[in-house]
Motif scaffolding. Structure first.
Motif, mmCIF file in Angstrom:
data_model
loop_
_atom_site.group_PDB
_atom_site.id
_atom_site.type_symbol
_atom_site.label_atom_id
_atom_site.label_comp_id
_atom_site.label_asym_id
_atom_site.label_seq_id
_atom_site.Cartn_x
_atom_site.Cartn_y
_atom_site.Cartn_z
ATOM 1 N N ASN A 58 0.823 -1.209 0.000
ATOM 2 C CA ASN A 58 0.000 0.000 0.000
ATOM 3 C C ASN A 58 0.857 1.260 0.000
ATOM 4 O OD1 ASN A 58 -2.819 -0.472 -0.142
ATOM 5 N ND2 ASN A 58 -2.763 -1.417 1.874
ATOM 6 N N PHE A 59 1.925 1.245 0.766
ATOM 7 C CA PHE A 59 2.787 2.429 0.810
ATOM 8 C C PHE A 59 3.357 2.728 -0.573
ATOM 9 C CE2 PHE A 59 7.014 4.317 1.164
ATOM 10 C CZ PHE A 59 6.730 5.467 1.886
ATOM 11 N N PHE A 60 3.938 1.727 -1.219
ATOM 12 C CA PHE A 60 4.635 1.979 -2.474
ATOM 13 C C PHE A 60 3.679 2.145 -3.661
ATOM 14 C CE2 PHE A 60 8.297 0.342 -0.086
ATOM 15 C CZ PHE A 60 9.242 1.301 -0.436
ATOM 16 N N THR A 61 2.538 1.474 -3.638
ATOM 17 C CA THR A 61 1.593 1.708 -4.721
ATOM 18 C C THR A 61 0.942 3.079 -4.611
ATOM 19 O OG1 THR A 61 -0.117 0.504 -3.467
ATOM 20 C CG2 THR A 61 1.075 -0.721 -5.171
ATOM 21 N N PHE A 62 0.900 3.645 -3.390
ATOM 22 C CA PHE A 62 0.422 5.014 -3.262
ATOM 23 C C PHE A 62 1.538 6.014 -3.514
ATOM 24 C CE2 PHE A 62 -3.510 3.348 -2.030
ATOM 25 C CZ PHE A 62 -4.432 4.387 -1.980
ATOM 26 N N VAL A 63 2.802 5.599 -3.374
ATOM 27 C CA VAL A 63 3.901 6.434 -3.854
ATOM 28 C C VAL A 63 3.723 6.670 -5.353
ATOM 29 C CG1 VAL A 63 6.378 6.419 -4.378
ATOM 30 C CG2 VAL A 63 5.586 5.863 -2.075
ATOM 31 N N ALA A 64 3.354 5.602 -6.053
ATOM 32 C CA ALA A 64 3.085 5.699 -7.490
ATOM 33 C C ALA A 64 1.583 5.661 -7.729
ATOM 34 C CB ALA A 64 3.765 4.547 -8.226
ATOM 35 N N GLY A 65 0.818 6.367 -6.926
ATOM 36 C CA GLY A 65 -0.633 6.274 -6.940
ATOM 37 C C GLY A 65 -1.285 6.749 -8.215
ATOM 38 N N SER A 66 -2.612 6.609 -8.259
ATOM 39 C CA SER A 66 -3.363 6.931 -9.477
ATOM 40 C C SER A 66 -3.209 8.402 -9.855
ATOM 41 C CB SER A 66 -4.840 6.593 -9.274
ATOM 42 O OG SER A 66 -5.375 7.287 -8.153
ATOM 43 N N ILE A 211 10.343 3.604 -8.592
ATOM 44 C CA ILE A 211 10.544 3.390 -7.159
ATOM 45 C C ILE A 211 9.341 2.682 -6.551
ATOM 46 C CG2 ILE A 211 10.746 4.568 -4.928
ATOM 47 C CD1 ILE A 211 12.394 6.721 -6.380
ATOM 48 N N GLY A 212 8.131 3.103 -6.945
ATOM 49 C CA GLY A 212 6.924 2.462 -6.439
ATOM 50 C C GLY A 212 6.849 1.000 -6.823
ATOM 51 N N ALA A 213 7.211 0.672 -8.071
ATOM 52 C CA ALA A 213 7.176 -0.718 -8.526
ATOM 53 C C ALA A 213 8.197 -1.566 -7.776
ATOM 54 C CB ALA A 213 7.436 -0.782 -10.025
ATOM 55 N N ALA A 214 9.429 -1.063 -7.668
ATOM 56 C CA ALA A 214 10.487 -1.824 -7.005
ATOM 57 C C ALA A 214 10.202 -1.988 -5.519
ATOM 58 C CB ALA A 214 11.830 -1.131 -7.211
#
Length: 255
Positions: A58-66, A211-214
């Motif tokens: 959740n943290f990283f997918t919201f780093v690269a959020g919608s 960064i979000g993906a990794a």
């Protein structure tokens, strides 16, 4: 509309009356119940690993959020609003398909392995979008593919992770554990969104998506160090002792 339907259906569930003779003063305070829920999650190997994994994703997918993804699609990829909306719709189709396929996949490869696959498949496709380039069809196709695969991955992860969690939580602890789990798991999202905005400002949109993906894929490490990958199917509940007290050492056994 979906929330209204949910409220209507929940309202039709009959509620049993509370047993007579309950001393309201003996009911634990909200703060105590919250602490008990957090402590139970921290002690249980399945719940602890599941929460740490979900929190990391959740943290990283919201780093690269919608929000950043739409900004990236419009400013960097040069896609129109209509094309961006179409690609997001493709992602919703992937989520719908993932919800349908999740039980079938778990029966074939096991619940634990399905969670592992979902934990990778959810964040990893963000890198596909970040690497998009070339003609319009290639840029739009990469974004649509990323959204579709992420949609499948999040359903594969969520549906299968909820099953062992439900199995190992005693009835008397469900609200406390659910409250603690949701507060931590969802509470990390706005922090990730703020960090994503700061990273995008400092390093650019494409780098932030990578960064979000990794970072999201690093959530796999929490699972590999836990009993979750070894859960094939859900055996009878051994998560609570006959007295109803939680036993933090018990877990769903692979079968």
């Amino acid at each position: 509309m979906s929330y209204a339907a949910s409220a209507f259906l929940i309202g039709r569930i009959p509620l049993g009356e509370s047993p007579p003779g309950i001393d309201e003063a003996a009911v634990p305070s909200l703060l105590r119940r919250a602490r008990e829920g957090i402590a139970f999650v921290g002690r249980h190997p399945v719940l602890r690993a599941g929460l740490c994994c979900a929190m990391t994703i959740n943290f990283f997918t919201f780093v690269a959020g919608s929000g950043l993804m739409v900004l990236f699609a419009s400013r960097v990829l040069g896609l129109s609003a209509g094309v961006v909306g179409l690609t997001l719709g493709v992602g919703s189709t992937g989520a719908f398909l993932g919800a349908i396929l999740a039980p079938r996949i778990s029966r074939r490869i096991g619940v634990g392995r399905s969670i592992v696959v979902g934990a990778v498949l959810f964040p990893a496709p963000i890198a596909i979008a970040a690497g998009a380039g070339g003609p319009l069809w290639a840029r739009a196709g990469a974004l649509a593919t990323a959204e579709f695969l992420s949609g499948v991955g999040v359903m594969l992860f969520d549906v299968n992770l909820n099953s062992p969690q439900t199995r190992v939580i005693p009835d008397g602890m469900r609200s406390r554990v659910a409250g603690a789990f949701s507060t931590i798991n969802y509470g990390i999202r706005p922090i990730g969104a703020v960090v994503g905005g700061l990273l995008a400002t400092a390093f650019g949109l494409r780098a932030t998506l990578l960064i979000g993906a990794a970072g999201g894929m690093l959530s796999l490490l929490w699972l590999l160090a836990s009993p979750i990958p070894h859960i094939h199917s859900l055996a009878p509940d051994h998560a609570a002792t006959p007295s109803g007290d939680a036993d933090p050492d018990n877990r769903p056994m692979p079968c």
